[in-house]
Design an enzyme around this catalytic site. Structure first.
Site, PDB file in Angstrom:
ATOM      1  CD  GLN A   1      -3.006   1.151   2.147  1.00  0.00           C
ATOM      2  OE1 GLN A   1      -3.147   0.216   2.920  1.00  0.00           O
ATOM      3  NE2 GLN A   1      -3.773   2.218   2.172  1.00  0.00           N
ATOM      4  CG  PHE A   2       1.321   3.780  -3.620  1.00  0.00           C
ATOM      5  CD1 PHE A   2       1.237   5.156  -3.754  1.00  0.00           C
ATOM      6  CD2 PHE A   2       0.358   2.994  -4.249  1.00  0.00           C
ATOM      7  CE1 PHE A   2       0.223   5.741  -4.507  1.00  0.00           C
ATOM      8  CE2 PHE A   2      -0.651   3.562  -4.994  1.00  0.00           C
ATOM      9  CZ  PHE A   2      -0.725   4.945  -5.125  1.00  0.00           C
ATOM     10  CB  THR A   3      -2.005   5.350  -0.093  1.00  0.00           C
ATOM     11  OG1 THR A   3      -2.511   4.235   0.620  1.00  0.00           O
ATOM     12  CG2 THR A   3      -2.408   5.282  -1.556  1.00  0.00           C
TER      13      THR A   3
END
Length: 146
Positions: free
Chosen positions: A78-80
């Site tokens: 989850q790059f966010t």
């Protein structure tokens, strides 16, 4: 690496309507690599995950690890988690590792986890996923390993 750890009574990840990863009791781990991360950070993160005492003992105290309770790990990229919201209303994700490095470190984390823990499931790197979670507690813990 940045992680958001959620104690789960159950969790699953779907991509295009099919389940790609699922656990019963255990940890849902959302993970994001940062540009300066190396495989050493992935190894340290796994060490912390396996030893983190956030499951209840017989007295109701958080005193047991995922290993102690025989729980699963569901690890989802989850790059966010690297979002920077300081400059306006649209987050910047420049704090996340480039996709090639992010994928390599995510896959390294999964490889290490599968070597050391019996139940490891995963999301699909780069896919649009639906994550279903029954957060037990709720218990949600942010973690960063350097």
């Amino acid at each position: 690496m940045i992680a958001l750890i959620q104690r789960a009574a159950g969790a699953r990840v779907e991509v295009a309507g099919r389940v790609v990863g699922e656990i019963a009791q255990g940890l849902l781990v959302l993970v994001c690599a940062e540009p300066s991360d190396t495989p050493a950070q992935a190894a340290r993160l796994l060490d912390k995950l396996l030893k983190l005492r956030i499951f209840s003992d017989d007295a109701g105290r958080m005193n047991r690890s995922v290993q102690d309770v025989g729980g699963g790990l569901l690890i989802v990229s989850q790059f966010t988690l690297a979002a920077d919201t300081a400059g306006g209303n649209r987050p910047s994700f420049t704090g996340a590792a480039p996709a090639e490095l992010g994928r390599a470190l995510y896959e390294e984390l999964l490889r290490l986890a599968r070597e050391r823990h019996p139940v490891v499931a995963a999301g699909e790197f780069g896919a649009h996923m639906q994550v279903h979670l029954v957060n037990d507690g709720p218990v949600t813990i942010p973690m960063r390993v350097a």
